[in-house]
Design an enzyme around this catalytic site. Structure first.
Site, PDB file in Angstrom:
ATOM      1  N   THR A 259      -5.897   2.230  -0.058  1.00 20.40           N
ATOM      2  CA  THR A 259      -6.514   2.362   1.246  1.00 20.40           C
ATOM      3  C   THR A 259      -7.573   3.438   1.154  1.00 20.40           C
ATOM      4  O   THR A 259      -7.362   4.428   0.453  1.00 20.40           O
ATOM      5  CB  THR A 259      -5.460   2.802   2.296  1.00 20.40           C
ATOM      6  OG1 THR A 259      -4.363   1.899   2.303  1.00 20.40           O
ATOM      7  CG2 THR A 259      -6.066   2.851   3.697  1.00 20.40           C
TER       8      THR A 259
ATOM      9  N   THR B 199      -2.246   7.341   2.128  1.00 21.54           N
ATOM     10  CA  THR B 199      -2.305   6.141   1.306  1.00 21.54           C
ATOM     11  C   THR B 199      -1.068   6.094   0.431  1.00 21.54           C
ATOM     12  O   THR B 199      -0.485   7.126   0.104  1.00 21.54           O
ATOM     13  CB  THR B 199      -3.577   6.116   0.442  1.00 21.54           C
ATOM     14  OG1 THR B 199      -3.617   4.920  -0.317  1.00 21.54           O
ATOM     15  CG2 THR B 199      -3.631   7.303  -0.503  1.00 21.54           C
ATOM     16  N   GLY B 200      -0.652   4.904   0.073  1.00 23.16           N
ATOM     17  CA  GLY B 200       0.556   4.736  -0.725  1.00 23.16           C
ATOM     18  C   GLY B 200       1.157   3.371  -0.481  1.00 23.16           C
ATOM     19  O   GLY B 200       0.441   2.391  -0.264  1.00 23.16           O
TER      20      GLY B 200
END
Length: 298
Positions: free
Chosen positions: A213, A264-265
């Site tokens: 992302t 993000t992740g």
């Protein structure tokens, strides 16, 4: 532990701008420098003080969509089980907590621009799927093919590798051995067991290049904050899957009184725990939150 007056927090899952930052600032996940530069140019342009912070996040994330950052943002990346690229995006104003987002957007390249249109031209928060596509066309955005030779190659290579890795479980045929179509295995059947950590069907997930992302936060000279995110989701996801990039509090969050966050992740885990919203809650009761153990001041 004292209130954060002027700093940025970099955590294992998020970026954070504290309320009280004294100068204009743009920060985003990963070294997507063209996106950062575009956001900064927009934020600091003459006459940008009315909607500049929202414009900066929109233009910055749009630059990443056009550039296909890591092939995990914008068109031509992360095909789903059917080989189709779909997009998630959101944008949030910290001044009034307004949010616009689109989930599972199809056939339109400009995901965060569509999310901004949801914010500006409707009283809704989120539109999804082909109905979001229809709305984007109403707003003057163009219908286009989100697939590219690269995404098609990724899809067919995945099919040749027996659809590995994938996101199925408790199904027949066994997800770690074969492609679908799948049928559910009922409870009590011996093959219905959780996947082990080293299951080859999940090997390599998550890693750079198969999910990600851009999450971006901007603050202007008056202290107004905006946050946004854009992603084409997880490679080879189940069609219809929605990630955190279109959910306020998951991939991004903004509150002028508290701060801004981008994360993000693993989007599915983020949807369960809402890390950016949790970060905001921590800052509203800072003395109760042990951020010192997980964050680095820079």
């Amino acid at each position: 532990m004292t209130w954060c007056a002027s700093s940025v927090l970099l955590c294992t899952c998020c970026i954070w701008i504290c309320h009280g930052q004294a100068v204009p600032l743009v920060i985003n996940t990963w070294p997507f420098v063209k996106a950062t530069a575009q956001a900064w140019t927009t934020l600091t342009a003459p006459g940008s003080r009315n909607t500049g912070v929202l414009d900066a996040v929109e233009k910055g994330c749009s630059a990443c969509e056009a550039e296909q950052c890591d092939f995990t943002v914008g068109f031509g990346g992360s095909p789903d089980e059917d080989g189709e690229t779909t997009l998630d995006a959101m944008i949030m104003s910290g001044a009034d907590m307004d949010v616009g987002s689109v989930c599972d957007l199809r056939h339109v390249k400009h995901a965060i621009a569509t999310a901004r249109a949801v914010m500006d031209y409707t009283t809704h928060t989120t539109l999804s799927g082909l109905q979001a596509t229809a709305f984007a066309l109403e707003m003057g955005l163009k219908l286009t093919n989100l697939s590219t030779p690269a995404s098609s190659h990724s899809y067919y290579s995945w099919k040749e590798a027996r659809c590995q890795p994938n996101f199925r479980q408790h199904v027949s045929p066994k997800a770690s051995d074969a492609c679908g179509p799948y049928q559910p295995i009922e409870e009590g059947v011996s093959d219905r067991s959780p996947r082990p950590a080293d299951d080859p069907a999940q090997r390599g997930w998550p890693s750079s290049g198969n999910h990600d992302t851009i999450a971006m936060v901007a603050i202007d000279a008056d202290g107004h904050i905006a946050a946004g995110a854009s992603s084409n989701g997880a490679s080879h996801k189940v069609p219809g899957r929605v990630g955190d990039a279109c959910v306020a509090g998951g991939a991004a969050y903004a509150d002028d009184e508290v701060g801004g966050c981008g994360s993000t992740g693993d989007g599915d885990l983020h949807l369960r725990f809402q890390p950016c919203y949790q970060a905001s809650l921590c800052y509203t009761s800072f003395a109760k939150c042990q951020l010192r153990n997980t964050c680095v001041y820079v």
